[in-house]
Scaffold this motif. Structure first.
Motif, mmCIF file in Angstrom:
data_model
loop_
_atom_site.group_PDB
_atom_site.id
_atom_site.type_symbol
_atom_site.label_atom_id
_atom_site.label_comp_id
_atom_site.label_asym_id
_atom_site.label_seq_id
_atom_site.Cartn_x
_atom_site.Cartn_y
_atom_site.Cartn_z
ATOM 1 N N THR A 34 -14.219 0.414 32.839
ATOM 2 C CA THR A 34 -13.861 -0.836 33.509
ATOM 3 C C THR A 34 -14.993 -1.231 34.437
ATOM 4 O O THR A 34 -15.339 -0.495 35.362
ATOM 5 N N LEU A 35 -15.574 -2.409 34.174
ATOM 6 C CA LEU A 35 -16.667 -2.921 34.990
ATOM 7 C C LEU A 35 -16.100 -3.857 36.038
ATOM 8 O O LEU A 35 -15.295 -4.741 35.727
ATOM 9 N N GLU A 36 -16.529 -3.675 37.278
ATOM 10 C CA GLU A 36 -15.995 -4.450 38.391
ATOM 11 C C GLU A 36 -17.005 -5.502 38.852
ATOM 12 O O GLU A 36 -18.215 -5.253 38.861
ATOM 13 N N ILE A 88 -24.445 -5.758 37.419
ATOM 14 C CA ILE A 88 -23.858 -5.107 36.245
ATOM 15 C C ILE A 88 -24.455 -3.720 36.061
ATOM 16 O O ILE A 88 -23.795 -2.808 35.549
ATOM 17 N N ALA A 123 -22.313 -1.647 38.276
ATOM 18 C CA ALA A 123 -20.946 -1.581 37.748
ATOM 19 C C ALA A 123 -20.851 -0.584 36.597
ATOM 20 O O ALA A 123 -19.889 0.200 36.513
ATOM 21 N N ILE A 124 -21.839 -0.591 35.699
ATOM 22 C CA ILE A 124 -21.818 0.345 34.570
ATOM 23 C C ILE A 124 -22.063 1.765 35.057
ATOM 24 O O ILE A 124 -21.380 2.709 34.622
ATOM 25 N N ALA A 146 -18.929 3.085 36.642
ATOM 26 C CA ALA A 146 -17.882 3.347 35.653
ATOM 27 C C ALA A 146 -18.150 4.640 34.889
ATOM 28 O O ALA A 146 -17.228 5.432 34.641
ATOM 29 N N LEU A 196 -21.057 -4.457 24.943
ATOM 30 C CA LEU A 196 -20.457 -5.569 25.672
ATOM 31 C C LEU A 196 -20.037 -6.638 24.677
ATOM 32 O O LEU A 196 -20.879 -7.141 23.927
ATOM 33 N N GLU A 212 -24.052 -10.172 36.807
ATOM 34 C CA GLU A 212 -22.806 -9.677 37.390
ATOM 35 C C GLU A 212 -21.632 -10.199 36.573
ATOM 36 O O GLU A 212 -21.582 -11.382 36.222
#
Length: 285
Positions: free
Chosen positions: A30-32, A37, A40-41, A44, A57, A134
């Motif tokens: 789950t990427l926030e 990004i 985020a990755i 995760a 993606l 993002e």
């Protein structure tokens, strides 16, 4: 038929590919939003006990999505370079993209090529900038966590770029149940399919799935079409290795963008498509 070639500024490396055996574990990440990004990755992966791996993606809404495409080098220090940054107003939607998450200077760092919808411009393709993109909202994506190897950025004398290369890592506990895999990178001027086959032979792999991204010197497709751009950004849409009497045989269905921004897609002619700068692969037995 002789292969197309490109001249790089540095000395020719003796080995034309590098590889490391590893284990591959399918994941859902789950990427926030609210962070790059890249962060985020990385977060995760870390939440599930992994340092890095591969991410797909698909239909990901983006609040910001800066990217570049291949371009001529402004001087003789590199064989090719990048365009000016393209920054679509309001972001866009990533339709399909491939991501290798590794390390650079001790910190998480990814390399991403993909296709995206941009408002008022239609479908575009390029190299997503990891710290200038993002997600627009929380999104779940498919990933593969790696145990036993990771891609790390290192200086590459031949190309004068800083490039990913596979390095062994201590296994992680979350990777004990993973499937056999090989993390690999390929150097310039060798046919990508033949290089994949050589890596498979070295590691005793027969049938396999291949994911990854990189660059080619133009492209020849099985339908007879040809891309003339000497520098491209490529992602593998469907990569397969099958075992026959002659050993492993690779088949790659790819998408690419050239220096003019044109996008093409197709199955590569075996033995006719040399790497431009690098190619990063995860081969899943």
């Amino acid at each position: 038929m002789s292969l197309r070639t490109i001249s790089h500024p540095g000395p020719l490396a003796e080995t034309r590919h590098a590889s490391a055996a590893c284990r591959a574990v399918p994941l859902k990440l789950t990427l926030e939003p609210g962070r790059s990004i890249n962060a985020a990755i990385a977060e995760a992966f870390a939440s599930q006990g992994f340092e890095g791996g591969f991410v797909e993606l698909v239909d990901v809404p983006m609040a910001r999505m800066d990217y570049v495409i291949p371009a001529a080098s402004p001087d003789g220090s590199h064989a090719a370079w990048y365009s000016d940054t393209r920054s679509p107003d309001g972001g866009g939607t990533i339709r399909s993209a491939s991501v290798h998450m590794g390390r650079r200077d001790g910190e998480p760092f990814f390399h991403c090529h993909g296709q995206w919808d941009v408002a008022g411009e239609g479908l575009k393709m390029g190299h997503l900038l990891p710290f200038d993109a993002e997600v627009a909202k929380p999104v779940e994506v498919a990933a593969i966590g790696l145990s036993g190897a990771i891609l790390e950025v290192a200086d590459d004398a031949e190309t004068n770029f800083r490039l990913f290369a596979p390095v062994p890592r201590a296994p992680v506990s979350a990777g004990e149940a993973g499937g056999k895999a090989v993390l690999a990178t390929v150097r310039p001027n060798g046919d990508i399919c033949e290089q994949i086959e050589g890596i498979c032979k070295e590691h005793g792999i027969g049938d396999a799935r291949v994911v990854g991204l990189g660059s080619l010197i133009g492209a020849d497709y099985e339908d007879g079409t040809h891309v003339t751009s000497y520098a491209t950004e490529v992602m593998i849409l469907d990569g397969r290795v099958s075992t026959g009497d002659a050993g492993p045989r690779a088949r790659l269905d790819i998408a690419l963008v050239g220096m003019d921004g044109g996008i093409s897609q197709g199955v590569l002619v075996h033995g006719a498509n040399p790497v431009c700068v690098t190619f990063e692969l995860l081969i899943l037995a």
